[in-house]
Design a protein around this motif. Structure first.
Motif, PDB file in Angstrom:
ATOM      1  N   TYR A 108      -2.254  13.773  -5.223  1.00 45.65           N
ATOM      2  CA  TYR A 108      -1.891  12.523  -4.562  1.00 45.65           C
ATOM      3  C   TYR A 108      -2.739  11.363  -5.055  1.00 45.65           C
ATOM      4  O   TYR A 108      -3.841  11.532  -5.591  1.00 45.65           O
ATOM      5  CB  TYR A 108      -2.038  12.658  -3.046  1.00 45.65           C
ATOM      6  N   LEU A 142      -6.851  11.787   3.377  1.00 47.26           N
ATOM      7  CA  LEU A 142      -6.357  11.397   2.055  1.00 47.26           C
ATOM      8  C   LEU A 142      -7.023  10.089   1.643  1.00 47.26           C
ATOM      9  O   LEU A 142      -6.562   8.996   1.970  1.00 47.26           O
ATOM     10  CB  LEU A 142      -4.826  11.233   2.078  1.00 47.26           C
ATOM     11  N   LYS A 176      -6.462  10.265  -9.270  1.00 44.95           N
ATOM     12  CA  LYS A 176      -5.696  11.282  -8.553  1.00 44.95           C
ATOM     13  C   LYS A 176      -6.630  12.307  -7.927  1.00 44.95           C
ATOM     14  O   LYS A 176      -7.663  12.649  -8.490  1.00 44.95           O
ATOM     15  CB  LYS A 176      -4.733  11.962  -9.541  1.00 44.95           C
ATOM     16  N   LEU A 194       1.369  11.427   7.381  1.00 41.33           N
ATOM     17  CA  LEU A 194       1.266  10.108   6.755  1.00 41.33           C
ATOM     18  C   LEU A 194       1.804   9.064   7.732  1.00 41.33           C
ATOM     19  O   LEU A 194       2.750   9.328   8.480  1.00 41.33           O
ATOM     20  CB  LEU A 194       2.064  10.051   5.453  1.00 41.33           C
ATOM     21  N   GLY A 231      -4.151   8.890   6.155  1.00 41.64           N
ATOM     22  CA  GLY A 231      -3.311  10.074   6.239  1.00 41.64           C
ATOM     23  C   GLY A 231      -4.198  11.305   6.374  1.00 41.64           C
ATOM     24  O   GLY A 231      -5.367  11.295   5.952  1.00 41.64           O
ATOM     25  N   ILE A 284       0.988   5.880  -0.257  1.00 41.42           N
ATOM     26  CA  ILE A 284       0.496   7.224  -0.586  1.00 41.42           C
ATOM     27  C   ILE A 284       1.625   7.932  -1.308  1.00 41.42           C
ATOM     28  O   ILE A 284       2.739   8.045  -0.774  1.00 41.42           O
ATOM     29  CB  ILE A 284       0.076   8.018   0.652  1.00 41.42           C
ATOM     30  N   TYR A 285       1.346   8.346  -2.533  1.00 43.33           N
ATOM     31  CA  TYR A 285       2.329   9.097  -3.311  1.00 43.33           C
ATOM     32  C   TYR A 285       1.734  10.461  -3.624  1.00 43.33           C
ATOM     33  O   TYR A 285       0.592  10.559  -4.085  1.00 43.33           O
ATOM     34  CB  TYR A 285       2.682   8.365  -4.603  1.00 43.33           C
ATOM     35  N   LEU A 286       2.501  11.511  -3.366  1.00 49.41           N
ATOM     36  CA  LEU A 286       1.984  12.856  -3.590  1.00 49.41           C
ATOM     37  C   LEU A 286       3.062  13.772  -4.155  1.00 49.41           C
ATOM     38  O   LEU A 286       4.267  13.552  -3.974  1.00 49.41           O
ATOM     39  CB  LEU A 286       1.393  13.425  -2.302  1.00 49.41           C
ATOM     40  N   ASN A 295      -3.791   7.654  -3.130  1.00 52.47           N
ATOM     41  CA  ASN A 295      -3.727   6.730  -2.003  1.00 52.47           C
ATOM     42  C   ASN A 295      -4.038   5.345  -2.554  1.00 52.47           C
ATOM     43  O   ASN A 295      -5.173   5.064  -2.959  1.00 52.47           O
ATOM     44  CB  ASN A 295      -4.730   7.120  -0.918  1.00 52.47           C
ATOM     45  N   THR A 311       0.865  -1.177   0.000  1.00 49.95           N
ATOM     46  CA  THR A 311       0.000   0.000   0.000  1.00 49.95           C
ATOM     47  C   THR A 311       0.905   1.231   0.000  1.00 49.95           C
ATOM     48  O   THR A 311       2.053   1.175   0.448  1.00 49.95           O
ATOM     49  CB  THR A 311      -0.928   0.032   1.220  1.00 49.95           C
ATOM     50  N   ARG A 326      -8.692   6.971  -0.582  1.00 51.47           N
ATOM     51  CA  ARG A 326      -8.086   6.032  -1.529  1.00 51.47           C
ATOM     52  C   ARG A 326      -8.484   6.336  -2.967  1.00 51.47           C
ATOM     53  O   ARG A 326      -9.629   6.668  -3.252  1.00 51.47           O
ATOM     54  CB  ARG A 326      -8.485   4.600  -1.169  1.00 51.47           C
ATOM     55  N   HIS A 349      -3.796   2.515   1.139  1.00 54.53           N
ATOM     56  CA  HIS A 349      -3.036   2.826   2.349  1.00 54.53           C
ATOM     57  C   HIS A 349      -3.960   3.433   3.410  1.00 54.53           C
ATOM     58  O   HIS A 349      -5.018   3.972   3.084  1.00 54.53           O
ATOM     59  CB  HIS A 349      -1.929   3.820   1.995  1.00 54.53           C
TER      60      HIS A 349
END
Length: 381
Positions: free
Chosen positions: A269, A289, A306, A319, A277, A256-258, A271, A254, A291, A274
């Protein structure tokens, strides 16, 4: 190979040594008492005359210090406690023989000595010792390789980031030497920063190796794509390359990329399965944040959506991995309330995030890896 023969009767020593030498055991050291045994064993391993001991044949009934007490003392020395001891005795008292085995003896032989029995018991003792030595060597090799892998993984972790318009701080506490939780950030240009926190399924050696693989490929993926959607999709493609239908376990993670843009004042971002956050926008609004896709590597093809958050003056992002939520068996909702409270506070300085959530005495011996990332971006003049 070195075998020590300890007996206060010189005739017994002569007979045993002759049997062993005729059987091919040439390096036999006859000793007349426990005191002589202790003197011999105290030879330092750096001494040119020192020969590692493979086996001790030890008489029970000896003056001054008997064989049982001698064995007890040997067992208290770290470098000697694994040397097998075979007692030689004329006694038939089962209580004494039981005590001899309880203090660390491997076996015993009764007098008068039977040549065939003596050699058979020696072969068994030596075989067990060699097997244990082999396993000890393999364990030491594994420890060395594990230490190296730990150093490599730690070298992949970013230091804190403190710039005038953005600060990033993290607490990363593996439950094992190697972790399945990883984080990474990259300054794309003067005003854009990419940040990822991911949690590999499981923890320990295997998940950590997969974790390091993904950590290496995501760097190139972030440089090439930047945008959260293609980055997550490419990481999913790499994870599916590891899929093997013959494996009992196939891995996924899992994340979170932002991407934070301090010029446009936006956070884009994804999710990917994950824990949510939290985001505190302009000191007023607390957001979660949510999913935007399933976990990475769970399916061959995934839909990725996104989300974009705008801010005017400042934004704070908290996070964390699920190991934080589950720390010490804490009720999940109780811990999430604690994290939401932390996220909604104005951070004047970011130092050690984990201390804001868990007291020091609860940091160690957790069942899962724990990672918390705190990010603060603000408009500066």
């Amino acid at each position: 190979m070195s075998i020590l023969l300890v007996d206060d009767n010189p005739v017994n020593l002569f007979v045993i040594e002759k049997i062993l030498r005729n059987a091919g055991y040439s390096n036999c050291v006859p000793l007349k008492s426990a005191v002589e045994l202790f003197d011999y064993l105290q030879l330092d391993s750096s001494d040119p005359n020192y020969v590692p001991v493979d086996l001790i044949l030890l008489d029970i009934m000896m003056p001054e210090i008997d064989g049982i007490e001698a064995c007890r003392r040997i067992q208290q020395v770290e470098r000697l406690k694994d040397v097998p001891v075979i007692f030689i005795t004329a006694l038939e008292d089962m209580n004494i023989l039981a005590e001899a085995l309880d203090v660390g003896g491997m076996d015993y032989i009764t007098k008068p000595i039977n040549k065939i029995e003596l050699l058979a018991r020696i072969r068994v003792a030596l075989r067990l010792k060699y097997e244990k030595d082999w396993h000890d060597q393999q364990e030491e090799k594994l420890r060395t390789e594990l230490d190296l892998a730990t150093q490599v993984q730690r070298s992949l972790l970013n230091p804190p980031l403190k710039e005038k318009n953005i600060q990033i701080q993290v607490s990363h506490l593996p439950s094992f030497k190697l972790a399945g939780d990883m984080y990474y950030w990259n300054k794309i240009d003067d005003h854009r920063y990419a940040v990822i926190l991911f949690d590999m399924m499981g923890h320990g050696l295997s998940s950590s190796l997969v974790c390091m693989f993904i950590s290496s490929v995501l760097r190139e993926s972030i440089k090439r794509h930047v945008d959260p959607v293609p980055v997550i999709k490419e990481l999913n493609r790499y994870m599916t390359l590891l899929y093997n239908p013959k494996n009992f376990t196939n891995y996924y993670f899992t994340a979170i990329y932002l991407v934070i843009d301090t010029e446009k004042k936006t956070v884009e971002y994804v999710n990917a399965g994950h824990p949510p956050g939290y985001v505190f926008v302009d000191g007023k609004t607390l957001l979660s944040l949510e999913r935007g896709s399933s976990a990475v590597g769970f399916f061959e093809q995934i839909d990725v959506h996104k989300s974009v958050i705008h801010y005017e003056n400042e934004i704070q992002l908290l996070l964390f991995t699920d190991g934080v939520i589950e720390a010490n068996g804490t009720e999940e909702e109780q811990m999430l309330d604690r994290l939401r409270t932390l996220a909604a506070q104005k951070w004047e300085a970011i130092d050690s995030p984990i201390h804001l959530v868990l007291p020091e005495d609860q940091h160690a011996n957790q069942p899962d890896d724990m990672c918390i990332v705190m990010i603060k971006a603000q408009v500066t003049k």
